[in-house]
Design an enzyme around this catalytic site. Sequence first.
Site, PDB file in Angstrom:
ATOM      1  N   ARG A 159      55.862  25.621  55.670  1.00 36.09           N
ATOM      2  CA  ARG A 159      54.394  25.662  55.515  1.00 36.09           C
ATOM      3  C   ARG A 159      53.721  25.059  56.752  1.00 36.09           C
ATOM      4  NH1 ARG A 159      51.232  21.566  53.770  1.00 36.09           N
ATOM      5  NH2 ARG A 159      52.829  20.513  52.529  1.00 36.09           N
ATOM      6  N   HIS A 167      55.045  24.467  59.862  1.00 38.94           N
ATOM      7  CA  HIS A 167      55.464  24.785  61.227  1.00 38.94           C
ATOM      8  C   HIS A 167      55.818  26.239  61.519  1.00 38.94           C
ATOM      9  CE1 HIS A 167      55.297  20.571  62.174  1.00 38.94           C
ATOM     10  NE2 HIS A 167      56.092  20.281  61.162  1.00 38.94           N
ATOM     11  N   LYS A 172      45.439  15.785  60.341  1.00 36.43           N
ATOM     12  CA  LYS A 172      46.715  15.545  61.032  1.00 36.43           C
ATOM     13  C   LYS A 172      46.457  15.594  62.537  1.00 36.43           C
ATOM     14  CE  LYS A 172      51.586  16.863  61.200  1.00 36.43           C
ATOM     15  NZ  LYS A 172      52.667  17.701  60.675  1.00 36.43           N
ATOM     16  N   ASN A 193      50.138  19.063  65.500  1.00 37.85           N
ATOM     17  CA  ASN A 193      51.059  19.921  64.749  1.00 37.85           C
ATOM     18  C   ASN A 193      51.430  21.157  65.559  1.00 37.85           C
ATOM     19  OD1 ASN A 193      52.323  20.346  61.971  1.00 37.85           O
ATOM     20  ND2 ASN A 193      51.352  22.316  62.369  1.00 37.85           N
ATOM     21  N   THR A 194      52.701  21.502  65.470  1.00 43.06           N
ATOM     22  CA  THR A 194      53.228  22.667  66.189  1.00 43.06           C
ATOM     23  C   THR A 194      53.476  23.814  65.221  1.00 43.06           C
ATOM     24  OG1 THR A 194      54.370  21.161  67.692  1.00 43.06           O
ATOM     25  CG2 THR A 194      55.152  23.443  67.655  1.00 43.06           C
ATOM     26  N   LYS A 226      64.579  11.886  67.824  1.00 44.08           N
ATOM     27  CA  LYS A 226      63.654  10.871  68.339  1.00 44.08           C
ATOM     28  C   LYS A 226      63.198   9.936  67.217  1.00 44.08           C
ATOM     29  CE  LYS A 226      60.060  11.461  71.342  1.00 44.08           C
ATOM     30  NZ  LYS A 226      58.904  12.238  71.866  1.00 44.08           N
ATOM     31  N   HIS A 275      62.255  18.840  59.055  1.00 45.03           N
ATOM     32  CA  HIS A 275      61.338  17.991  59.821  1.00 45.03           C
ATOM     33  C   HIS A 275      61.326  18.455  61.275  1.00 45.03           C
ATOM     34  CE1 HIS A 275      59.498  14.378  61.441  1.00 45.03           C
ATOM     35  NE2 HIS A 275      60.535  14.224  62.242  1.00 45.03           N
TER      36      HIS A 275
END
Length: 152
Positions: free
Chosen positions: A32, A34, A63, A66-67, A88, A141
Amino acid sequence: MALERSLLLFPLLVMLVVSLVSSETSAERFERQHVDSDRPALNDNAYCNQMMRSRGMTKESCKQFNTFILESVWKIRAICWNTKAPCKHEFSNCHKSSKPLQVTECRLKGNAQYPQCKYQATNVKKHIIVACYGWPSLPVHLDSSKSDRCLK
Ligand code: U3P
């Protein structure tokens, strides 16, 4: 007594079934937030404003960043079969796309104030690093993204 008990348990059972059916899995949440498959890359702030809203990322706050990955969902899921890459963030099972992927990055404008979440769109090709989980292993994620020149 037995009838009373079953009358009490029935609504609880219904609630349990509804919550199980409607709750979003981590993989669904990732898609949803990305995945926007096979859309042409346009440098369009209106796209970010609309997508960030329709994909539920401006509900309680805006937010920050976001990508959206503009590739097929199969290609994105297949990243989990690549060799491991360092994460990371707090996750441990990260994998990196073998090639740079077409993405649109949406960054909250400095003067934007919730609930008017206004974004700056940038189109770029980047390696995507995702954390994967489950069987079959699926992205849950978006950990980071990396252009060929520098790490984000
Ligand atoms: N994020 C991106 N793209 C990046 C890096 C991070 O969209 O290249 P989440 O709610 O933790 O999933 O790292 C903080 C947030 O930025 C992450 O959100 C991740 O989705 C996003």
